[in-house]
Design an enzyme around this catalytic site. Structure first.
Site, short mmCIF file in Angstrom:
data_model
loop_
_atom_site.label_atom_id
_atom_site.label_comp_id
_atom_site.label_asym_id
_atom_site.label_seq_id
_atom_site.Cartn_x
_atom_site.Cartn_y
_atom_site.Cartn_z
N ASP A 1 0.84 -1.19 0.00
CA ASP A 1 0.00 0.00 0.00
C ASP A 1 0.88 1.24 0.00
OD1 ASP A 1 -2.35 1.42 -0.01
OD2 ASP A 1 -2.64 1.33 2.16
N GLU B 1 -10.67 3.72 4.07
CA GLU B 1 -9.76 4.51 3.24
C GLU B 1 -10.15 4.31 1.78
OE1 GLU B 1 -5.65 5.22 5.69
OE2 GLU B 1 -5.72 3.48 4.38
N TYR C 1 1.12 5.67 -0.38
CA TYR C 1 0.71 6.80 0.47
C TYR C 1 0.75 8.03 -0.43
CZ TYR C 1 0.93 9.09 5.18
OH TYR C 1 0.68 9.79 6.34
N THR D 1 -9.00 -5.95 4.05
CA THR D 1 -8.92 -4.95 2.98
C THR D 1 -9.86 -5.44 1.90
OG1 THR D 1 -6.58 -4.61 3.50
CG2 THR D 1 -7.34 -3.79 1.37
N GLN E 1 -3.76 1.72 15.19
CA GLN E 1 -2.68 2.22 14.32
C GLN E 1 -1.82 3.30 14.99
OE1 GLN E 1 -4.12 4.08 10.72
NE2 GLN E 1 -2.09 4.70 10.04
N GLU F 1 -9.91 12.01 8.46
CA GLU F 1 -9.76 13.38 7.96
C GLU F 1 -11.11 14.12 7.95
OE1 GLU F 1 -7.75 11.28 4.61
OE2 GLU F 1 -6.91 13.28 4.29
N ARG G 1 1.47 13.53 14.10
CA ARG G 1 2.81 14.02 14.47
C ARG G 1 2.88 15.53 14.65
NH1 ARG G 1 3.45 9.69 11.15
NH2 ARG G 1 3.06 10.90 9.28
N GLU H 1 -9.47 4.08 -1.79
CA GLU H 1 -8.27 3.84 -2.61
C GLU H 1 -8.66 3.18 -3.93
OE1 GLU H 1 -4.72 2.29 -0.91
OE2 GLU H 1 -5.30 2.79 1.16
N LYS I 1 -4.25 -2.30 10.27
CA LYS I 1 -4.57 -2.35 8.85
C LYS I 1 -4.83 -3.76 8.32
CE LYS I 1 -3.44 2.00 7.64
NZ LYS I 1 -4.28 2.89 6.86
N ARG J 1 -7.94 3.31 13.63
CA ARG J 1 -7.05 4.44 13.92
C ARG J 1 -6.46 4.40 15.33
NH1 ARG J 1 -5.66 5.55 8.94
NH2 ARG J 1 -7.45 6.14 7.68
N THR K 1 -4.67 6.37 0.33
CA THR K 1 -5.94 7.08 0.46
C THR K 1 -5.97 8.28 -0.48
OG1 THR K 1 -5.88 6.46 2.77
CG2 THR K 1 -7.51 8.13 2.14
N ASP L 1 -9.18 0.24 2.28
CA ASP L 1 -8.16 -0.21 3.23
C ASP L 1 -8.68 0.10 4.64
OD1 ASP L 1 -5.87 -0.97 4.53
OD2 ASP L 1 -4.76 0.85 4.03
N TYR M 1 2.26 2.19 15.37
CA TYR M 1 2.97 2.40 14.10
C TYR M 1 4.41 2.88 14.21
CZ TYR M 1 2.87 7.52 13.84
OH TYR M 1 3.11 8.86 14.04
O1 LIG Z 1 1.60 7.30 9.85
C1 LIG Z 1 1.05 7.79 8.88
O2 LIG Z 1 1.42 8.84 8.38
C2 LIG Z 1 -0.11 7.08 8.28
C3 LIG Z 1 -0.02 5.99 7.55
C4 LIG Z 1 -1.17 5.33 6.95
O3 LIG Z 1 -2.34 5.52 7.30
C5 LIG Z 1 -0.80 4.35 5.94
C6 LIG Z 1 -1.74 4.20 4.80
O4 LIG Z 1 -2.61 3.34 4.81
C7 LIG Z 1 -1.43 5.05 3.63
C8 LIG Z 1 -2.56 5.53 2.77
O5 LIG Z 1 -3.59 4.88 2.61
O6 LIG Z 1 -2.39 6.60 2.15
CA CA Z 2 -4.07 2.76 3.01
MG MG Z 3 -6.50 -2.52 5.27
#
Ligand SMILES: O=C(O)/C=C/C(=O)CC(=O)CC(=O)O
Ligand code: CA
Ligand code: MG
Length: 378
Positions: A114, A187, A116, A245, A228, A355, A130, A189, A241, A225, A341, A221, A232
């Site tokens: 996947d 997500e 980004y 999917t 994650q 978002e 972040r 996609e 994740k 959250r 996404t 996807d 992560y």
């Molecule tokens: O930590 C991050 O910036 C986030 C990562 C994601 O959510 C990964 C992902 O599935 C990427 C996407 O779908 O654009």
């Molecule tokens: Ca994704």
């Molecule tokens: Mg997934």
């Protein structure tokens, strides 16, 4: 009805796997208008699919054998079907109403990656996870960032998924606790399926990359959250994740996508040569495809919550495939690569609930009901 306005027009000719009440065996099909076309009951006489090849590759429970034949054979199948449709010569027994068929996962997916690729999505998620000063990492504009996902849990649309449990952070104690996810997300996609792979150690060049892509599917996807955001660091997405999917059953070939070619967003800085190839950079490798997300609760009607477009991808599929193999990594027939996404520049084009609700700080109005993530009864 004007069949050019249907999803399954003569321009589309997607490929997928079906079974039906009268024949429970999985097999390869296409679709036209409101019918599936059972390809095991259509005669293919062309140089690449004649001589028993079509019978062999279409009598399969996955598209892989057909995909492995390469782009000229995919084109021959497409043209044969278009000619038969125009001449009204599809055998009647090959046509089965789409309402009577069951769709299955189109390919045996060996590996799933996947990416980004939406700058807006990466910036939004980065800001929430972040902070705004570290939102978009400096490498993001130089390479199509991606991670290796889990192929075993890629299933066809409509498959029920279970809400995952895992360790999530208690913001007060700053300690994790075990719980069902309370921040279940989607997500938006689009993903591509690799048609022909490459040998280990032999990268797919940017200029050749389209010949390796069989076609595209829609992909969700599903993302937890709260799992994650705790897990992560530093290796990226994992259990938040890989619990499921979903992909659409019909694969739309790149040849069908030709009329929708458009430019990708302006890339500054100009990427490395292996990501641009010999053509004029950004000569139209993106696709103009409207994408929508609807939210439905047990009581509500389908409610439109997002309108986005595939052309918002900053990194194209060609760039993603060239990047994925530049180190010699080998792709196999049936490998799945998600776009990432697809969020656009405006708030109504954000492709995730994370978002759209800004991490649950605001609600969506779903036909009179309030929702943040996917409902959880606390
Ligand atoms: O930590 C991050 O910036 C986030 C990562 C994601 O959510 C990964 C992902 O599935 C990427 C996407 O779908 O654009
Ligand atoms: Ca994704
Ligand atoms: Mg997934």
């Amino acid at each position: 009805m004007n069949t050019n306005e249907l999803d399954f027009s003569i321009q589309n000719i997607p490929f997928g796997i079906i079974s039906s009440a009268s024949n429970s065996k999985k097999r390869v099909a296409s679709a036209y208008g409101s019918n599936a076309i059972d390809l095991t009951l259509v005669k293919f006489n062309g140089p690449l699919l004649g001589n028993g090849v079509a019978e062999k590759v279409f009598n399969q429970c996955f598209l892989n054998d057909f995909m492995e034949l390469g782009r000229p054979a995919w084109r021959e199948a497409r043209q044969t079907l278009q000619n038969l449709i125009k001449e009204n010569k599809l055998p009647a027994e090959s046509l089965i109403s789409l309402s009577q068929v069951q769709n299955h996962l189109p390919a045996k997916i060996g590996d799933y990656t996947d990416f980004y690729a939406s700058k807006e999505h990466a910036t939004n998620v980065g800001t929430m996870f972040r902070g705004k000063d570290n939102a978009l990492m400096p490498n993001w504009v130089h390479i199509p960032v991606g991670y290796h996902g889990r192929a075993s849990s890629v299933v066809v649309t409509g498959t029920n998924l279970k809400r995952p449990s895992g360790l999530i952070l208690d913001p007060t104690t700053k300690l994790p606790y075990y719980s069902k996810s309370k921040k279940m997300d989607i997500e938006l996609e689009v993903a591509f399926l690799v048609g022909k792979g490459n040998n280990l150690g032999e990268p797919i060049k940017f200029d050749d990359s389209e010949d390796h892509i069989f076609g595209m599917v829609l992909m969700n996807d599903w993302s937890s959250r709260d799992i994650q955001s705790y897990e992560y660091v530093p290796l990226g997405p994992f259990l938040g994740k890989n619990f499921g999917t979903t992909v659409s059953p019909w694969v739309v070939t790149l040849d069908a996508m030709e009329p929708f070619r458009t430019s990708q967003p302006h890339q500054d800085p100009k990427p490395a040569d292996y990501l641009t190839g010999s053509s004029v950079h950004n000569a139209g490798d993106a696709y103009d495809v409207n994408l929508q997300v609807y939210y439905k609760t047990p009581k509500s009607k389908d409610t439109l919550i997002c309108e986005s477009n595939l052309k918002y991808m900053y990194w194209t599929f060609k760039q993603q495939l060239a990047h994925h193999t530049v180190n010699g990594c080998n792709m196999n027939t049936g490998d799945l690569c998600g776009s990432g996404t697809i969020s656009g520049p405006t708030e109504n084009s954000f492709g995730s609930l994370l978002e759209l609700t800004w991490n649950g700080s605001k609600s969506l109005n779903i036909d009179g009901e309030e929702r943040k993530f996917l409902e959880y009864w606390y």
